[in-house]
Motif scaffolding. Structure first.
Motif, PDB file in Angstrom:
ATOM      1  N   GLU A   1     -40.364 -22.071   6.811  1.00 30.76           N
ATOM      2  CA  GLU A   1     -41.339 -21.398   5.957  1.00 30.76           C
ATOM      3  C   GLU A   1     -40.974 -19.949   5.667  1.00 30.76           C
ATOM      4  O   GLU A   1     -41.368 -19.412   4.624  1.00 30.76           O
ATOM      5  N   HIS A   2     -40.246 -19.298   6.556  1.00 27.39           N
ATOM      6  CA  HIS A   2     -40.016 -17.850   6.432  1.00 27.39           C
ATOM      7  C   HIS A   2     -38.593 -17.467   6.044  1.00 27.39           C
ATOM      8  O   HIS A   2     -38.356 -16.320   5.652  1.00 27.39           O
ATOM      9  N   THR A   3     -37.636 -18.372   6.153  1.00 27.36           N
ATOM     10  CA  THR A   3     -36.270 -18.054   5.750  1.00 27.36           C
ATOM     11  C   THR A   3     -36.188 -18.014   4.226  1.00 27.36           C
ATOM     12  O   THR A   3     -36.783 -18.860   3.552  1.00 27.36           O
ATOM     13  N   PRO A   4     -35.489 -17.035   3.648  1.00 23.83           N
ATOM     14  CA  PRO A   4     -35.424 -16.929   2.182  1.00 23.83           C
ATOM     15  C   PRO A   4     -34.911 -18.207   1.524  1.00 23.83           C
ATOM     16  O   PRO A   4     -34.056 -18.909   2.055  1.00 23.83           O
ATOM     17  N   GLY A   5     -35.449 -18.484   0.349  1.00 25.71           N
ATOM     18  CA  GLY A   5     -35.035 -19.648  -0.427  1.00 25.71           C
ATOM     19  C   GLY A   5     -36.215 -20.492  -0.841  1.00 25.71           C
ATOM     20  O   GLY A   5     -36.923 -21.024   0.018  1.00 25.71           O
ATOM     21  N   ASP A   6     -36.422 -20.616  -2.151  1.00 22.52           N
ATOM     22  CA  ASP A   6     -37.545 -21.391  -2.680  1.00 22.52           C
ATOM     23  C   ASP A   6     -37.106 -22.841  -2.857  1.00 22.52           C
ATOM     24  O   ASP A   6     -36.983 -23.347  -3.980  1.00 22.52           O
ATOM     25  N   PHE A   7     -36.834 -23.497  -1.733  1.00 21.49           N
ATOM     26  CA  PHE A   7     -36.429 -24.903  -1.753  1.00 21.49           C
ATOM     27  C   PHE A   7     -36.813 -25.534  -0.426  1.00 21.49           C
ATOM     28  O   PHE A   7     -37.100 -24.833   0.546  1.00 21.49           O
ATOM     29  N   ASP A   8     -36.842 -26.850  -0.409  1.00 20.96           N
ATOM     30  CA  ASP A   8     -37.206 -27.571   0.811  1.00 20.96           C
ATOM     31  C   ASP A   8     -36.118 -27.372   1.865  1.00 20.96           C
ATOM     32  O   ASP A   8     -34.923 -27.441   1.551  1.00 20.96           O
ATOM     33  N   LYS A   9     -36.525 -27.129   3.101  1.00 18.13           N
ATOM     34  CA  LYS A   9     -35.571 -26.784   4.157  1.00 18.13           C
ATOM     35  C   LYS A   9     -35.741 -27.661   5.388  1.00 18.13           C
ATOM     36  O   LYS A   9     -36.809 -28.227   5.636  1.00 18.13           O
ATOM     37  N   ARG A  10     -34.679 -27.699   6.176  1.00 19.39           N
ATOM     38  CA  ARG A  10     -34.688 -28.260   7.519  1.00 19.39           C
ATOM     39  C   ARG A  10     -33.969 -27.268   8.436  1.00 19.39           C
ATOM     40  O   ARG A  10     -33.164 -26.446   7.982  1.00 19.39           O
ATOM     41  N   THR A  11     -34.248 -27.353   9.734  1.00 14.19           N
ATOM     42  CA  THR A  11     -33.645 -26.453  10.720  1.00 14.19           C
ATOM     43  C   THR A  11     -33.059 -27.263  11.871  1.00 14.19           C
ATOM     44  O   THR A  11     -33.624 -28.288  12.289  1.00 14.19           O
ATOM     45  N   ALA A  12     -31.931 -26.789  12.384  1.00 14.49           N
ATOM     46  CA  ALA A  12     -31.338 -27.310  13.616  1.00 14.49           C
ATOM     47  C   ALA A  12     -31.219 -26.160  14.599  1.00 14.49           C
ATOM     48  O   ALA A  12     -30.776 -25.068  14.232  1.00 14.49           O
ATOM     49  N   LEU A  13     -31.644 -26.373  15.842  1.00 13.96           N
ATOM     50  CA  LEU A  13     -31.616 -25.331  16.863  1.00 13.96           C
ATOM     51  C   LEU A  13     -30.457 -25.545  17.825  1.00 13.96           C
ATOM     52  O   LEU A  13     -30.138 -26.679  18.200  1.00 13.96           O
ATOM     53  N   PHE A  14     -29.863 -24.424  18.241  1.00 17.79           N
ATOM     54  CA  PHE A  14     -28.763 -24.440  19.202  1.00 17.79           C
ATOM     55  C   PHE A  14     -28.990 -23.321  20.210  1.00 17.79           C
ATOM     56  O   PHE A  14     -30.114 -22.847  20.374  1.00 17.79           O
ATOM     57  N   SER A  15     -27.945 -22.885  20.899  1.00 15.63           N
ATOM     58  CA  SER A  15     -28.113 -21.900  21.966  1.00 15.63           C
ATOM     59  C   SER A  15     -27.535 -20.538  21.636  1.00 15.63           C
ATOM     60  O   SER A  15     -28.115 -19.519  21.988  1.00 15.63           O
ATOM     61  N   THR A  16     -26.389 -20.484  20.976  1.00 16.51           N
ATOM     62  CA  THR A  16     -25.706 -19.210  20.741  1.00 16.51           C
ATOM     63  C   THR A  16     -25.407 -19.020  19.259  1.00 16.51           C
ATOM     64  O   THR A  16     -25.380 -19.983  18.476  1.00 16.51           O
TER      65      THR A  16
END
Length: 466
Positions: A119-134
């Motif tokens: 919701e907060h990362t720039p870009g007016d398009f549908d997004k997905r996120t992947a989480l990692f450690s570093t």
């Protein structure tokens, strides 16, 4: 600058500079000797003091010395090193469980962190996120995602870039010593192009800096075949390279080039993100969005967490099981990130970052004209730097950067050096710093610069010959 929640009024430490011993003190010296007996010499050290406590913008060592923190753990502890909300959320999670591995059994905080970033990362398009450690993991996984989505092998990176210490990210990083030295051979299919450094334009470019740098990028792509590039990866402000703010229009130009050639634009906001520059992400200053944006460092205020956020069609192009990691999106780190998001929501920390820049410019920017050693003051928000060089030749002076930084350390102000030539002092105060404490620390730095400049100008006395 207004007082901010939890610091300094609610800090667990006095928010003031105080020295009880020489730096380092006797207990730190004792512990450092023990470190040398047990820890690999491959780890460097900026200031050999051992920390007892830290909070707000203060670090207290085992000898009772309190340092003004202009490092924030290299842009990590932006909401303070003992933020109350972070402590409370992590402590509550500790009572439930420390780890299950999200790829084995799920937990809600992983999803909630991803949702907030989408919701907060720039870009007016549908997004997905992947989480990692570093941060390095985030960079490498962004490359994996871009290659999977495009079917192309090559990665374009830039002069003065820093992307990490893993094998692939070393190939992407520009600085040889200490990051790449003796560690080859490095992965291929990484191509470097000229950046748009306003003070030190690439030797391969001439004329208008922005136009020349973009033309150089186009030429580099053409030489290797633009249709062979999966991604171009760049920091909106180059961190280890010297806190270099590119020439206006350069990032927008890269955005256009990437779109035209079907290349995934990856913005490495690992150091610049989470409010560091006075906006949530530095790319907002340029009015652009990456196809993929990388977050880490301040994302979880000291707990290891990184994120790859981008277009859904890119993030979902990877086959099931192709992304992951045992500790990826650890539940403790996810709870810390949710606390960071709470602290960022009202905009006070972003405003404070902008005020940090205003105060620092007031005190330090005049030194460019007033001294013969400060070549440039630059940066955005609470990500600022001074570059030291010879006034006439612009030859880098890393010796001055080191000496001035050491003088600050001796007076209880923690500063870091950086830059391709090691001639830059960078300032990364926590976003919760008070104006009084900021001015105190900047005053120490200001005086150290003036003393170094005076010593440089002092006449050399030659003894009379008999």
């Amino acid at each position: 600058m207004t007082e901010l929640p939890h610091t300094p009024l609610h800090s667990t430490l006095p928010q003031s500079r105080h020295l009880t011993t020489a730096v380092p003190g006797p207990r730190s010296k004792q512990l450092h000797a023990e470190r040398l007996a047990h820890v690999s010499d491959g780890f460097g050290i900026v200031l050999p003091v051992f920390v007892d406590r830290a909070d707000g913008a203060i670090i207290q060592d085992v000898d009772g010395n309190r340092f003004i923190d202009f490092a924030s753990g290299i842009a990590v502890t932006s909401v303070g090193a003992a933020n109350r909300k972070v402590r409370e959320r992590v402590a509550a999670q500790l009572e439930r469980f420390t780890h299950t591995c999200f790829m084995v059994t799920e937990y809600e905080s992983f999803t909630q962190v991803s949702k907030w970033l989408n919701e907060h990362t720039p870009g007016d398009f549908d997004k997905r996120t992947a989480l990692f450690s570093t941060g390095a993991e985030a960079v490498e996984n962004a490359v994996k995602i871009a290659r999977s989505a495009t079917g192309r092998p090559n990665i374009l990176v830039f002069d003065e870039a820093y992307h990490g210490r893993s094998l692939l990210t070393m190939a992407m990083t520009a600085k040889e010593n200490p990051y790449r030295l003796n560690f080859g051979p490095l992965p291929g299919e990484v191509v470097r192009a000229a950046s748009a450094n306003p003070l030190r334009p690439s030797a391969s470019t001439t004329g208008d800096a922005m136009t020349a740098a973009l033309a150089s990028v186009e030429e580099t792509l053409a030489q290797h075949g633009a249709d062979t590039f999966a991604a171009m990866v760049i920091e909106p402000i180059q961190g280890e390279g010297g806190f270099i703010v590119p020439v206006p229009g350069f990032l927008a130009g890269l955005r256009e080039i990437a779109t035209r050639h079907g290349i995934v634009l990856v913005l490495d906001e690992i150091q610049t993100g989470m409010g560091r520059t006075g906006a949530l992400y530095a790319s907002e200053h340029e009015g652009i969005a990456g196809d993929i944006t990388l977050s880490a460092k301040a994302l979880a205020d000291g707990l290891p967490l990184s994120a790859v956020t981008g277009r859904t069609e890119l993030l979902n192009a990877v086959h099931v099981g192709g992304l992951g990691g045992t500790y990826a999106g650890n539940p403790l780190a996810c709870e810390a990130a949710l606390a960071v998001f709470e602290e960022l929501e009202d905009g006070e920390l972003l405003a404070n970052a902008r005020t940090v820049e205003t105060v620092a410019r007031e005190l330090l920017e005049p030194l460019v004209e007033e001294t013969a050693i400060v070549a440039q003051f630059r940066g955005r928000g609470a990500m600022l730097a001074l570059e030291f060089a010879d006034a006439t030749t612009l030859d880098p002076r890393p010796d001055l950067a080191r000496a001035i930084s050491s003088a600050c350390h001796a007076q209880g102000v923690l500063t870091l050096t950086c830059g391709t030539h090691g001639n830059v002092i960078r300032l990364l105060p926590p976003l919760v710093i008070s104006e009084d404490l900021l001015r105190d620390g900047l005053g120490v730095l200001h005086d150290a610069i003036l003393e170094a400049n005076a010593a440089l100008r002092a006449p050399v006395l030659v003894a009379d010959t008999p």
